[in-house]
Write an enzyme that holds these catalytic residues in place. Structure first.
Site, PDB file in Angstrom:
ATOM      1  N   HIS A  45      40.607  41.780  50.704  1.00 40.56           N
ATOM      2  CA  HIS A  45      39.540  41.237  51.545  1.00 40.56           C
ATOM      3  C   HIS A  45      39.914  39.819  51.926  1.00 40.56           C
ATOM      4  O   HIS A  45      39.922  38.923  51.077  1.00 40.56           O
ATOM      5  CB  HIS A  45      38.211  41.264  50.790  1.00 40.56           C
ATOM      6  CG  HIS A  45      37.716  42.659  50.551  1.00 40.56           C
ATOM      7  ND1 HIS A  45      37.077  43.035  49.390  1.00 40.56           N
ATOM      8  CD2 HIS A  45      37.783  43.758  51.332  1.00 40.56           C
ATOM      9  CE1 HIS A  45      36.774  44.323  49.484  1.00 40.56           C
ATOM     10  NE2 HIS A  45      37.195  44.779  50.644  1.00 40.56           N
ATOM     11  N   GLU A  83      38.227  36.480  50.815  1.00 36.52           N
ATOM     12  CA  GLU A  83      38.126  36.150  49.394  1.00 36.52           C
ATOM     13  C   GLU A  83      39.319  35.301  48.954  1.00 36.52           C
ATOM     14  O   GLU A  83      40.161  35.708  48.161  1.00 36.52           O
ATOM     15  CB  GLU A  83      38.006  37.449  48.586  1.00 36.52           C
ATOM     16  CG  GLU A  83      36.710  38.174  48.923  1.00 36.52           C
ATOM     17  CD  GLU A  83      36.626  39.611  48.414  1.00 36.52           C
ATOM     18  OE1 GLU A  83      35.596  40.247  48.674  1.00 36.52           O
ATOM     19  OE2 GLU A  83      37.572  40.076  47.762  1.00 36.52           O
ATOM     20  N   HIS A  97      39.581  40.020  43.391  1.00 32.62           N
ATOM     21  CA  HIS A  97      38.600  39.868  44.479  1.00 32.62           C
ATOM     22  C   HIS A  97      37.753  38.621  44.296  1.00 32.62           C
ATOM     23  O   HIS A  97      37.825  37.954  43.265  1.00 32.62           O
ATOM     24  CB  HIS A  97      37.652  41.080  44.498  1.00 32.62           C
ATOM     25  CG  HIS A  97      38.250  42.309  45.102  1.00 32.62           C
ATOM     26  ND1 HIS A  97      37.856  42.807  46.309  1.00 32.62           N
ATOM     27  CD2 HIS A  97      39.226  43.135  44.647  1.00 32.62           C
ATOM     28  CE1 HIS A  97      38.556  43.902  46.583  1.00 32.62           C
ATOM     29  NE2 HIS A  97      39.393  44.114  45.587  1.00 32.62           N
ATOM     30  N   GLU A 137      36.512  40.195  39.760  1.00 33.45           N
ATOM     31  CA  GLU A 137      35.678  39.484  40.730  1.00 33.45           C
ATOM     32  C   GLU A 137      35.518  38.036  40.302  1.00 33.45           C
ATOM     33  O   GLU A 137      35.090  37.748  39.190  1.00 33.45           O
ATOM     34  CB  GLU A 137      34.281  40.129  40.789  1.00 33.45           C
ATOM     35  CG  GLU A 137      34.270  41.589  41.210  1.00 33.45           C
ATOM     36  CD  GLU A 137      34.322  41.768  42.724  1.00 33.45           C
ATOM     37  OE1 GLU A 137      34.405  40.749  43.447  1.00 33.45           O
ATOM     38  OE2 GLU A 137      34.290  42.935  43.166  1.00 33.45           O
TER      39      GLU A 137
END
Ligand SMILES: [Zn+2]
Length: 1099
Positions: free
Chosen positions: A758, A761, A855, A939
């Site tokens: 992504h 990010e 991420h 994350e």
């Protein structure tokens, strides 16, 4: 009669239904009221479950149908029904079924002159409206008119009944059909005038409750566009705005502020963002597809129906049900499925990406330098010629070629040669010359100039070099052909010396911003509204050269700003570009701003954000980089911006419907720049470009000790635009060329790490930077890691997205992390080949021990892992599958447990191991099903931590890099054979980083909310802003009505008292009961009256 084993309550209810005697009915009502008032709501719910509502409704119907209804019984009956009905979500349907709805309207109509009776009817109607369809039914039967006539015109007589009528009208208006009807009948303007009267005449603020009820009523009334238009046509915004300004002066009126502001926000006419098209300014032809077929479908273009006008169904439990529904319960989909998705011989090409397995380490003993420089090129060339990884469509390649040619043809001075000898002139002119080197030296060779600048102003930034950066950038291919470098990426960044606490949210900051927004509508003549930057129209910039406006720019790698509009003297609206080939995903931003004055607060509004909430409401700030500061030796991205908040605004997509459904949000913040005429950069998060990665890898390769560290950078494949996607292999060189040592190397387990699928990010890249640097370092733990594992690292899975300033997608307009199931080799080449490499390892008996995809998480704090567990998924979903027979290695939790102990930013409590259906095509789930037991998504927050030693601090690149290092360290805990050694290594102080063992003392192990608590100020304006408003006060008001004698003329002060809090809970039946009738129920009463009323009585 009740069944033999019926409880006391059932006996009462059954008696009530059959009772023809008024006195005994009254007595039963009294007992019930005492009973229900004494305990908690549980008793009422119990009574409802036993048919209490129906019994009361039946008694109501039979009493009201009598030739001359007895109101001394009907009024208490209605009071009790209102109290019970408020807790019975199905009362509307029940009342409809028993034909009590229209009967209640008739009772009201007959008693409009009897305020006490009327109030009782109104409360009853109010609770009936908890069902929207009942509200609509009431509306069709003129209930709106009757109720509206009770509140208008303004009067301070019978205020209790007036208040009840206003609340009832609000309840009726929850039905959109009623809202449209009310607008057509002019009731919206009628309510506005009433509100105005109450505001003007209620000088002593004695009727705040009524004024609040009117606002509540208007909030419901304006659920339809017709009603909002009516409010605007009546000058409602002006009236409301001025009433808020007068409310500001009085403390007692604070409770009126929020509903007034919500009402204004809701009625602010929708306005499309000032763009010609909502599609990205960046379009790129996809291989095998004509340009026009690029994602045009994701836009809600044809939502022609006025969505907000349809009756909404209530689905309160929807959310949690959806979550559990999303869990995978199909055992077949929870099983390992290692069968490759392509022919076996296609996998052979990936042998070239495993040089560690074939290298004979001939040069180990000779001690000669490896030919590093040619290494990449040779492998890159060989892999490119390899069939299967050379499927880039010719049209795409030709397009890039054309692009490159035309860009450089029109601006030949900007050609940068492979050696990186020349910087683009733009950089010199824009960033260095005009703002720093304000003299004739600009003509001199830029290379020398940069050298001189570096000599004078540069600071040592590890693994960064501006010259390397500019030559890397010259090779980077973008959709539009960038020719300018962003200074921070070129010059480099060092984390600031001091820690940065989360920003404190000032009280009412959003309110103040919203007032400013509303003034735009009220006084459009005060606005400048001048476009000062437009990605698609460079002439807009020329016009701003000497205008006093700030100047913006974003046409550089990872840049994202589509348009800037100068709105008021120090205020700018910023519009972000959608992801290329797409019309959505506005979140990431990165742009340059210059021409500022020092010590002036500039307000910036990013007006086309899409997410429903943001960490910007919870202490997060954007990041700022000042060129001037950098040249003075402080090359830092720092958190900056005051008055940061995020809320739903009045803008909507260009092609989208103007209804309330397609909403945009504003991120607003003010920045006070330190220097006059500085060049500054603002970004959503610390940028990390593709060229930065290339520079970093090049510097790393130069830095490693080639006798110890095996470091290879290869090209996994080319992206759609034609950028190489780097694959890095890191392991320890064997101590000798002996067969035994080479075998040891080839038997090491694989660890596969990926990041930045992504593109928005960027935090993931900083974590990856930490991992890469640690793995290449001299730290003894790093040495052990290299000896224990072979690391295969793809640091940027979506280079095209990163380069072109995208947030979520790859160039095909889709989320690349949803393509792992069936990746298309030409549209998602990086995922296709990453998966191919994993299959190759699997088929050669080298299934990786760990896979982790890095991420960033925009809604949560801390850093945490998502993993996969069959058992946890089945347990959580409540599946009937017998999990005792399922075997599952609990090792999937080891890494998170270790990280919780050693990584301060990590939060074990936020981890979960559930396999969701909606995630079945993500890297984590697909790789897990290939057979990698420990397959994770890591994350990292954009904001900061709410636990551990970083609690209350925003996260910086230092902490993100540290996280990457700690992740690698945690892998030592998986080394079973040499556990004692790894334990020692984990705990011993590392030479490069502090690995403080007592960190765990600072860690909080209490569980915390997954998501943030509700914001103090509402982000949305569609929610009912006073949800329990009518609810909790209803009981009190009903009780106070009990005391007043029939139709008594109320004095103002009395009314005031009745609107205030009423202490007594049970007072339904006043003291005019017959002694005799009391005695008939004395047995039951005595048990009720005693303090030990227990639920035994009820059950
Ligand atoms: Zn992500």
């Amino acid at each position: 009669m009740a069944a033999p084993c019926a409880t006391g309550l059932e006996v009462l209810l059954s008696t009530l239904k059959d009772s023809e005697n008024i006195e005994s009915t009254l007595n039963i009502l009294n007992v019930l009221d005492e009973l229900l008032s004494a305990g908690t709501d549980r008793r009422i719910h119990y009574m409802i479950s036993k048919g209490g509502t129906e019994a009361l409704l039946m008694a109501l119907v039979s009493a009201a149908k009598a030739p001359s209804p007895n109101y001394s019984m009907l009024v208490p009956l209605m009071h009790l029904l209102a109290k019970v009905g408020r807790r019975d979500r199905k009362i509307g349907q029940k009342a409809e079924k028993m034909e009590a709805v229209l009967l209640a309207v008739d009772l009201l109509r007959q008693n409009v002159k009897h305020t006490r009776r009327a109030a009782a009817c109104l409360w009853l109607l109010q609770v009936f409206c908890s069902s929207i369809s009942t509200a609509t039914l009431l509306g069709k039967n003129r209930a709106l008119d009757i109720v509206f006539r009770l509140i208008s015109p303004y009067t301070t007589k019978h205020t209790r009944m007036v208040k009840a009528a206003i609340d009832t009208l609000a309840a009726l208006l929850q039905s959109h059909a009623n809202s449209r009807c009310a607008a057509a009948k002019g009731y919206v303007s009628g309510l506005l005038r009433l509100l105005e009267d109450w505001h003007r005449k209620d000088l002593g603020n004695a009727f705040v409750a009524i004024r609040k009820a009117l606002l509540h009523c208007l909030l419901h009334a304006t659920n339809t566009s017709a009603a909002r238009a009516a409010l605007n046509a009546e000058g409602g915004m002006n009236l409301l705005f001025h009433s808020t300004q007068s409310c500001l002066a009085s403390k007692g009126l604070e409770s009126l502020m929020e509903p007034t502001i919500q009402l204004m926000r809701k009625c602010y006419p929708k306005c499309p963002v000032p763009l010609r098209s909502g599609h990205s300014a960046y379009m790129f032809p996809l291989p095998g597809r004509p340009v026009a077929s690029c994602d045009m479908t994701s836009e809600p273009q044809d939502r022609s129906s006025d969505e907000d006008d349809s009756d909404d169904t209530r689905n309160d439990e929807q959310d949690c049900r959806d979550y559990d529904d999303d869990l995978e319960t199909d055992l077949n989909k929870l099983r390992v499925n290692p069968e490759p998705d392509r022919p076996a011989d296609e996998l052979r090409q990936y042998a070239a990406l495993c040089p560690e397995l074939h290298c004979d380490f001939q040069d180990l003993d000779s001690g000669s330098e490896e030919e590093e420089s040619s290494d990449e090129e040779v492998l890159l060339g060989s892999s490119l010629s390899h069939e299967g990884r050379n499927h880039e469509d010719d049209t795409a390649r030709a397009y890039v070629h054309e692009q490159k040619k035309s860009t450089f043809k029109s601006a030949p001075r900007e050609v940068i040669d492979q050696e990186g000898a020349n910087l683009p002139d733009h950089l010199r002119a824009r960033d260095l010359h005009s703002h720093y080197l304000n003299n004739s030296r600009a003509k001199k060779d830029t290379h020398e100039m940069v050298d001189r600048l570096l000599e004078r102003h540069g600071v040592h930034i590890p693994h960064h070099d501006p010259h390397t950066y500019s030559s890397a950038a010259a090779r980077t291919k973008s959709v539009v052909g960038y020719s300018v470098l962003a200074f921070p990426d070129f010059w480099g960044h060092l984390p600031p010396c001091s820690q940065e606490p989360m920003a404190e949210r000032k009280p009412n900051v959003q309110r103040e911003r919203v007032f400013e927004d509303i003034l735009r509508y009220l006084h459009p003549e005060d606005l400048i509204n001048k476009v000062v930057f437009d990605l698609e129209d460079p002439s807009s910039q020329v016009n701003t050269e000497h205008s006093g406006s700030l100047r913006f720019f974003s046409k550089f790698e990872s840049g994202n700003l589509r348009k800037a509009v100068h709105v008021r003297s120090h205020e700018y609206d910023l519009i972000l570009n959608a992801d290329a080939n797409c019309s959505q995903h506005h979140q990431w931003f990165y742009f340059e701003v210059n021409g500022m004055k020092a010590n002036v607060a500039y307000r910036f509004n990013v007006i086309n954000c899409e997410k429903a909430n943001s960490q910007f409401n919870y202490g997060m700030q954007p990041v700022l980089y000042s060129v001037r500061e950098a040249l003075e030796g402080r090359p830092h991205w720092v958190r900056a911006g005051n008055n940061v908040c995020y809320y739903r605004n009045h803008f909507c997509p260009v092609q989208g419907q103007k209804g309330l459904s397609s909403a945009y949000y504003t991120l607003t913040f003010t920045v006070t720049f330190q220097h006059n005429d500085d060049v500054c950069y603002l970004a959503y998060h610390y940028p990390y470009s593709y060229s930065a990665l290339q520079t970093h890898l090049q510097q790393l390769r130069k830095s490693v000790n080639t006798r110890k560290v095996f470091f290879r950078q290869q090209n996994l494949c080319n992206t759609i635009v034609g950028n190489p996607c780097p694959l890095v292999t890191i392991t320890a060189c064997p101590p000798s060329q002996s067969w035994k040592d080479l075998q040891q190397l080839r038997n090491r387990p694989y660890v596969v790490l990926t990041a930045r699928v992504h593109p928005g990010e960027s935090n993931a890249s900083w974590v990856m930077k930490g991992s890469l640097e640690f793995l290449c370092s001299e730290d003894p733990a790093a040495h052990t890691l290299r000896e224990s594992y072979i690391f295969k690292i793809i640091p940027m899975l979506n280079p095209d997205g990163v380069i072109n300033g995208m947030h979520r997608c790859s160039l095909n307009g889709e989320d690349l992390n949803r393509q792992w199931m069936k990746p298309d080799p030409s549209l998602s080449p990086t995922v296709y080949h990453a998966k191919g490499l994993l299959y190759y390892l699997r088929t050669t008996g080298r299934t990786p021990l760990v896979f982790c995809d890095y991420h960033g998480h925009s809604r949560k704090k801390n850093v945490f892992l998502y993993g996969c567990s069959v058992k946890e998924t089945l347990w959580q979903s409540g599946s009937a599958v017998d999990t005792t027979t399922l075997k599952e290695d609990p090792g999937y939790r080891t890494i998170s447990k270790t990280l919780d102990r050693i990584a301060p930013a990590f939060a074990f409590n936020s981890c979960n191991y559930l396999v969701e259906k909606s995630r079945e095509a993500t890297a984590r789930v697909v790789v897990w099903r290939i057979g990698v037991l420990r397959s994770y998504t890591m994350e990292s927050t954009y904001n900061g931590c709410d636990q551990g030693i970083y609690k209350g601090l925003q996260i910086g690149t230092r902490e993100l890099e540290e996280m990457g290092m700690k992740f690698c360290l945690s892998l030592l805990s998986l080394r079973r054979t040499t556990m004692f050694c790894s334990r020692k290594l984990i705990n011993q102080p590392c030479t490069l980083y502090d690995l403080d063992d007592n960190l765990q003392d600072h860690k909080s192990h209490t569980s915390f909310e997954d998501d943030e608590p509700p914001c103090i100020e509402e982000i949305e304006y569609l929610n009912d802003c006073c949800p329990d408003y009518s609810g909790n006060t209803l009981d009190q008001e009903v009780n106070s009505n009990t005391f007043s004698s029939e139709d008594e003329e109320e004095e103002n002060d009395k009314a005031r008292r009745s609107l205030q809090h009423c202490e007594r809970k049970s007072c339904l039946i006043p003291c005019f009961m017959h002694q005799a009738s009391l005695e008939t129920l004395s047995v039951k009463r005595s048990s009720c009256h005693s303090s030990d009323i227990t639920n035994d009585y009820l059950s």
